[in-house]
Design an enzyme around this catalytic site. Structure first.
Site, short mmCIF file in Angstrom:
data_model
loop_
_atom_site.label_atom_id
_atom_site.label_comp_id
_atom_site.label_asym_id
_atom_site.label_seq_id
_atom_site.Cartn_x
_atom_site.Cartn_y
_atom_site.Cartn_z
N LYS A 51 0.40 -0.99 20.35
CA LYS A 51 -0.56 -0.99 19.24
C LYS A 51 0.15 -1.22 17.90
O LYS A 51 -0.22 -2.11 17.14
CB LYS A 51 -1.32 0.35 19.22
N THR A 52 1.16 -0.40 17.63
CA THR A 52 1.89 -0.55 16.37
C THR A 52 2.63 -1.87 16.32
O THR A 52 2.70 -2.52 15.26
CB THR A 52 2.89 0.61 16.19
N ASP A 103 -1.94 4.24 11.48
CA ASP A 103 -1.55 4.72 12.79
C ASP A 103 -2.20 6.07 13.06
O ASP A 103 -2.34 6.89 12.14
CB ASP A 103 -0.02 4.86 12.85
N THR A 132 -5.09 6.67 20.16
CA THR A 132 -5.02 6.98 21.59
C THR A 132 -6.30 7.65 22.06
O THR A 132 -6.45 7.91 23.26
CB THR A 132 -3.83 7.91 21.89
N ARG A 196 7.59 2.40 25.74
CA ARG A 196 8.56 3.23 25.02
C ARG A 196 9.23 4.22 25.95
O ARG A 196 10.44 4.44 25.90
CB ARG A 196 7.85 3.96 23.88
#
Length: 422
Positions: A51-52, A103, A132, A196
């Protein structure tokens, strides 16, 4: 030194891995980004799926002022300051509206989200939010109506393996060492679709092995993670693993395990409303008609939690958790709606039988709409046999009685009414 996940963050769409439905050839986000005409949208998906990264790719691609806020650390004052900067920068920008990336937008309060409305509506900024949590619950309706929502998925195993091989070949800190992926089952399982997390695991294994050749096996990965349980999850990204264990413990009728996983989430600072929502879902999906009161209690838990707040709210969650875990279980309603949806998909828009149709006009009555319909309350037991399904589905069985006292009793009543049908 930056973490491996940050060092490998893609800078272009061609480097981006996963989410082909959004950024693949001719996909909606790729077309939007490449055209330069970006409208406000919200990216919804689990942690570690890009997303980021997508927001940063847009920042690199478009020649526009780009502002970033984190909902964790920013307040209404910060939002207003950024909007004011955006207003000023519009006069010097030829490439379109400034972009504001927020965010964890689900953590913004209602007043913080309200402060964005005017700027988004009049085009002072183009908003990109990342969350999320389900935007339907966490983003106010006026703001949500001004943004398109794009759903990002957990990465597929093939995506994760591509990323792992890229890390071995592209990262300067790893490239000089020989990495052999002999087994990947544990690596993929612990990553859980999270890029991640995958890269953190790889970095952990590599940094803890001084051999020239570093072998990845299921045993080695599991051993390293047990020795360093926080190293790959320091930001609380067991979020989805623990909520999964929590729900499965309730489904499995183990109140001890369920209350343990609840405690893990409470201690870890999980959003209480997230837990309460999952309890409501579990009450309908896993307990269902075996104990219909479970849904009432779970909904009351959610309502009481919003009124009482924290820390007393933990007691309300605990009561609902133990009650649901201890209740008899049935997923008959869950199975029934899925079977009915599949039936609709297979059979299409079958016509409503004439006797069930509404007949508010003279023409409709002349066409026999509503003719021969039998009003149930005019008959003994408020019931009379008649056809309610479309003709092609006559006598089709969709809802199946399961083996619990509540549904057995319901099944007996239905068999009394319908004879052989149930």
């Amino acid at each position: 030194m930056q973490p491996l996940a940050e060092r490998l963050r893609p800078k272009t769409l061609d480097e981006y891995i996963g989410q082909k439905h959004l950024v693949g050839p001719k996909a909606i986000l790729r077309q939007m980004i490449e055209s330069g005409h970006v409208s406000s949208f919200i990216l919804w998906g689990p942690p570690g799926v890009g997303k980021t990264t997508l927001a940063k790719i847009i920042a690199n691609k478009l020649d526009r002022p780009f502002y970033t806020l984190s909902a964790v650390t920013s307040g209404v004052k910060d939002v207003r300051e950024v909007i004011e900067k955006a207003k000023q920068s519009r006069f010097f920008s030829q490439g379109g509206n400034p972009i504001l990336f927020i965010d964890e937008i689900h953590r913004f309060s209602k007043s913080q989200q309200d402060s964005l409305l005017g700027a988004v509506e009049n085009g002072t900024v183009t908003l990109i939010g990342a969350t999320t949590e389900n935007p339907s619950f966490e983003v106010i309706t006026p703001l949500l109506s001004r943004c398109q929502v794009y759903v990002l998925k957990s990465l597929e195993d093939a995506d994760l393996l591509e990323l792992a091989n890229k890390a071995v070949l592209a990262d300067s800190e790893i490239k000089g060492r020989k990495i052999v992926f002999e087994e990947t089952e544990s690596l993929l399982r612990y990553a859980g679709g999270d890029a991640r997390k995958l890269l953190n695991i790889i970095e952990l294994v590599v940094s803890s092995d001084e051999n020239e050749t570093i072998r990845f096996t299921n045993e080695i990965v599991t051993e390293r993670l047990q020795q360093n349980p926080i190293a790959y999850d320091k930001d609380g990204e067991m979020h989805y693993d623990i909520i999964s264990a929590f729900i499965k413990s309730i489904r499995g009728s183990d109140p001890d395990a369920a209350i343990y996983w609840l405690a893990r989430m409470v201690a870890g600072g999980e959003d209480p409303k997230f837990i309460a929502r999952r309890l409501v879902i579990s009450a309908a999906e896993d307990i269902g008609l075996a104990n219909p009161n479970a849904l009432l209690l779970a909904n009351a838990c959610f309502d009481a939690l919003t009124k009482i707040g924290w820390p007393e709210g933990r007691i309300i969650l605990a009561e609902a958790t133990v009650y649901l875990a201890s209740s008899p279980k049935s997923n008959s309603a869950y199975l029934a709606i899925d079977e009915a949806l599949a039936l609709v998909e297979r059979t299409g828009n079958l016509p409503v039988p004439l006797h069930l149709r509404n007949s508010p006009t003279k023409l409709m009555k002349e066409l026999n709409y509503g003719k021969n319909y039998k009003y149930s309350h005019d008959f003994p037991n408020n019931f009379v046999v008649q056809q309610f399904l479309p003709d092609k589905l006559k006598n089709t069985s969709i809802w199946k009685v399961q083996d619990n006292p509540s549904e057995k009793k319901t099944g007996e009543w239905l068999r009394f009414l319908w004879k052989d049908r149930f």
